[in-house]
Design a protein around this motif. Structure first.
Motif, short mmCIF file in Angstrom:
data_model
loop_
_atom_site.label_atom_id
_atom_site.label_comp_id
_atom_site.label_asym_id
_atom_site.label_seq_id
_atom_site.Cartn_x
_atom_site.Cartn_y
_atom_site.Cartn_z
N GLY A 34 0.83 -1.19 0.00
CA GLY A 34 0.00 0.00 0.00
C GLY A 34 0.87 1.24 0.00
N PRO A 35 0.33 2.36 -0.46
CA PRO A 35 1.08 3.62 -0.45
C PRO A 35 1.44 4.03 0.97
CG PRO A 35 -0.85 3.77 -1.88
CD PRO A 35 -0.99 2.50 -1.11
N ALA A 36 2.27 5.05 1.08
CA ALA A 36 2.72 5.52 2.38
C ALA A 36 1.54 5.98 3.23
CB ALA A 36 3.70 6.67 2.20
N GLY A 37 1.58 5.60 4.50
CA GLY A 37 0.58 6.09 5.44
C GLY A 37 -0.65 5.24 5.58
N LEU A 38 -0.74 4.10 4.88
CA LEU A 38 -1.97 3.30 4.94
C LEU A 38 -1.98 2.31 6.11
CD1 LEU A 38 -3.41 2.42 1.46
CD2 LEU A 38 -3.76 4.39 2.91
N GLY A 39 -0.99 2.37 6.98
CA GLY A 39 -1.04 1.57 8.20
C GLY A 39 -0.29 0.26 8.15
N LYS A 40 0.66 0.10 7.23
CA LYS A 40 1.41 -1.15 7.16
C LYS A 40 2.22 -1.38 8.44
CE LYS A 40 3.47 0.23 3.39
NZ LYS A 40 2.74 1.51 3.21
N THR A 41 2.87 -0.33 8.93
CA THR A 41 3.70 -0.48 10.13
C THR A 41 2.85 -0.82 11.34
OG1 THR A 41 5.39 1.04 9.30
CG2 THR A 41 5.29 0.73 11.68
N THR A 42 1.68 -0.18 11.48
CA THR A 42 0.79 -0.49 12.60
C THR A 42 0.29 -1.92 12.53
OG1 THR A 42 0.09 1.83 12.66
CG2 THR A 42 -1.33 0.22 13.76
N ASP A 145 9.48 -4.75 7.61
CA ASP A 145 8.71 -3.55 7.28
C ASP A 145 9.51 -2.69 6.31
OD1 ASP A 145 6.67 -1.73 7.27
OD2 ASP A 145 7.06 -0.93 9.27
N ASP A 146 8.81 -1.90 5.50
CA ASP A 146 9.45 -1.03 4.51
C ASP A 146 10.45 -1.80 3.66
OD1 ASP A 146 8.03 1.25 5.21
OD2 ASP A 146 9.47 1.85 6.74
N ALA A 147 9.99 -2.94 3.13
CA ALA A 147 10.88 -3.78 2.33
C ALA A 147 11.41 -3.06 1.10
CB ALA A 147 10.15 -5.06 1.92
N HIS A 148 10.67 -2.07 0.60
CA HIS A 148 11.11 -1.34 -0.59
C HIS A 148 12.39 -0.56 -0.33
CE1 HIS A 148 8.33 1.05 1.83
NE2 HIS A 148 9.04 2.11 1.48
N VAL A 174 6.16 -9.49 4.91
CA VAL A 174 6.80 -8.28 4.41
C VAL A 174 5.72 -7.24 4.12
CG1 VAL A 174 8.78 -9.47 3.39
CG2 VAL A 174 6.75 -9.06 2.00
N ALA A 175 6.11 -5.98 4.24
CA ALA A 175 5.23 -4.87 3.89
C ALA A 175 6.03 -3.88 3.07
CB ALA A 175 4.67 -4.20 5.15
N TYR A 176 5.39 -3.35 2.02
CA TYR A 176 6.13 -2.46 1.12
C TYR A 176 5.17 -1.55 0.36
CZ TYR A 176 4.72 -5.95 -2.37
OH TYR A 176 4.00 -6.81 -3.17
N ARG A 177 5.77 -0.51 -0.21
CA ARG A 177 5.04 0.38 -1.11
C ARG A 177 5.19 -0.19 -2.52
NH1 ARG A 177 7.49 6.20 0.99
NH2 ARG A 177 7.07 5.86 3.21
N PRO A 178 4.11 -0.56 -3.18
CA PRO A 178 4.23 -1.28 -4.45
C PRO A 178 4.95 -0.50 -5.54
CG PRO A 178 1.96 -0.59 -4.04
CD PRO A 178 2.71 -0.36 -2.78
N ASP A 179 4.80 0.81 -5.57
CA ASP A 179 5.43 1.60 -6.62
C ASP A 179 6.92 1.77 -6.40
OD1 ASP A 179 2.97 1.87 -7.77
OD2 ASP A 179 2.57 3.86 -6.93
N GLU A 180 7.43 1.40 -5.22
CA GLU A 180 8.85 1.61 -4.92
C GLU A 180 9.61 0.30 -4.73
OE1 GLU A 180 9.60 4.64 -1.93
OE2 GLU A 180 7.57 5.41 -2.18
#
Length: 465
Positions: A34-42, A145-148, A174-180
């Motif tokens: 998901g894009p930044a801020g969508l709650g992946k870290t939480t 987290d932030d695998a990108h 893993v969690a990441y921003r798909p565009d990055e």
């Protein structure tokens, strides 16, 4: 956690299978995007809490925007804590025949002289070490987290290892921003996953969910028009919605329709130029401290940040408090900040905005100060090299020496691409040319000037000063 019931149900299903009594209880791979801020870290923080509650061994790491050029940074976060503090004899027993190959990459021992390890052989060794660790400490949840932003060496290895998770007592998440996400980690996009989809995308919050956040923060009396505007200005982004509600509460804004127009200005203050303006109001020393933290990256020692910012210990503690109160920085403990405690930005979006707001020349200078501070702190030339890669050539012999040492360490540790980047940067650092006579322009004598000495070759610039 709002509107994440479906994702948490999948997490619970995976953890139940991982920790279940069935003899064939196995692992799985989960990827959240998901894009930044969508709650992946939480979401990942809640996953770790639930894994701990089920007596899982949790291996956790986080990619960092400023640490991408530091090889095996993520691999070390995952594995090093499980093996650090053991004696050399115990470490040799734990790593077996891979001790001299994998140990240097994980920062557990110094690299030996001789032929550098083959990169594929090193990845095989990391596979063996992680597999052995999973079997010994089962069940295991590995969370990235932030695998990108993970370093290429670690991310490439994990992407190749991921299919093995389903055959081990291991839940790999893993969690990441798909565009990055870089190309060498595309395996995370294509591996078959739970619920018939890969990856599991996170959606923005609905107006009803944002209204719930607002009313939990400021009271059930918040009217519908106010809540609707809160959703509109944040576009349902969970991070922005939470930050906005905190500002509404801190400002004491009455949540009624007449005050709804003020929400747009409050939302703008938490991103881009609005965030920078809010930071500047905290004072020059606090701004310098925030800049130093942004340059240093993640898990920032307060003392190290103070040195880079040229602040005393008391000033650093005061700056930390101000940044915490402004919801820019968070300390490792909720009590009095410790000089040795690691500091983190509340969200990577904040770290990125502050880093990009540093004036270019000053940002370069801060990386130079960070490199010197890292070496003086005993963290080694490899840790300093990532900062030196961001500096400009200034004919500094110490820079050449440090980059060469780092390149040698990384080459022997099995990271040839990192070594190549460091040597390429060292080649740009020409040696200081010795002046044999005064310049005719300085003495006013313009007649018959001597020709300039020949330019140094790239080979010369790598000689040890």
């Amino acid at each position: 956690m709002v509107e994440r019931d479906a994702e948490l149900a999948i997490v619970d299903e995976a953890l139940d299978e991982l920790t279940g009594p069935a003899p064939d209880a196995g692992g799985a791979l989960l990827a959240f995007s998901g894009p930044a801020g969508l709650g992946k870290t939480t979401l990942l923080a809640e996953l770790r809490r639930r894994a701990h509650a089920r007596n899982c061994t949790v291996l956790a790491a986080r990619g960092g925007e400023q640490e991408q050029s530091q090889p095996f940074h993520v691999a070390r976060q995952l594995i090093q804590p499980q093996l650090a503090g053991t004696s050399e004899q115990e470490l040799r027993a734990a790593l077996g025949g891979w001790y001299s190959i994998v140990g240097p990459a994980l920062g557990l021992c110094a690299p030996e002289q001789g032929v550098p390890p083959d990169p594929q052989g090193l990845r095989d060794g990391l596979d063996w070490v992680l597999t052995h660790l999973v079997v010994k400490r089962a069940p295991v949840a590995l969370v990235l987290d932030d695998a990108h932003w993970a370093d290429p060496e670690s991310l490439g290895w994990l992407a190749a290892f991921a299919p093995r998770a389903e055959h081990l007592p291991l839940l790999l998440v893993v969690a990441y921003r798909p565009d990055e996400l870089p190309e060498h980690a595309d395996a995370f996009r294509t591996l078959p996953g739970r619920a018939g989809q890969r990856p599991l995308p996170l959606a923005p919050l609905t107006p009803a969910a944002v209204a719930t956040l607002v009313r939990e923060a400021v009271g059930a009396h918040a009217d519908d028009a106010f809540c609707q505007e809160a959703w509109a200005v944040t576009t349902g982004n969970p991070f922005e919605a939470v930050e906005l509600t905190a500002k509404v509460r801190g400002k004491g804004l009455t949540p009624v329709e007449a005050n709804a127009p003020q929400l747009r200005d409050l939302a703008a203050a938490q991103r881009g130029s609005g965030l920078v303006a809010r930071l500047e109001r905290l004072g020059p020393s606090t701004v310098r401290f925030a800049w130093a933290c942004a340059v240093l990256g993640t898990a920032i020692p307060q003392g190290l940040a103070a040195r880079v910012a040229a602040l005393g210990a008391e000033e650093a503690v005061d700056a930390t408090r101000r940044l915490r109160d402004a919801r820019i920085l968070s300390a490792a403990t909720a009590e009095e900040p410790d000089a040795e405690a690691g500091l983190e930005f509340v969200h990577p979006l904040i770290a990125t905005a502050i880093y990009r707001a540093i004036p270019d020349a000053l940002r370069v200078a801060l990386h130079g100060k960070a490199a010197a501070a890292v070496v003086d702190a005993g963290l080694g030339s490899s840790a300093a090299a990532r900062h030196l890669l961001e500096t400009h050539p200034e004919s500094d012999p110490w820079v050449v020496r440090t980059l060469r040492e780092a390149a040698g360490e990384n080459l022997r540790a099995g990271a040839p691409e990192a070594a190549r980047r460091q040597l390429s940067r060292a080649l740009l650092e020409p040696p200081r040319l010795r002046r044999t006579r005064r310049s005719p322009l300085r003495t006013g004598r313009a007649s018959n000037p001597r020709p300039a000495p020949p330019a140094a070759s790239p080979r010369t610039s790598l000689r040890t000063p």
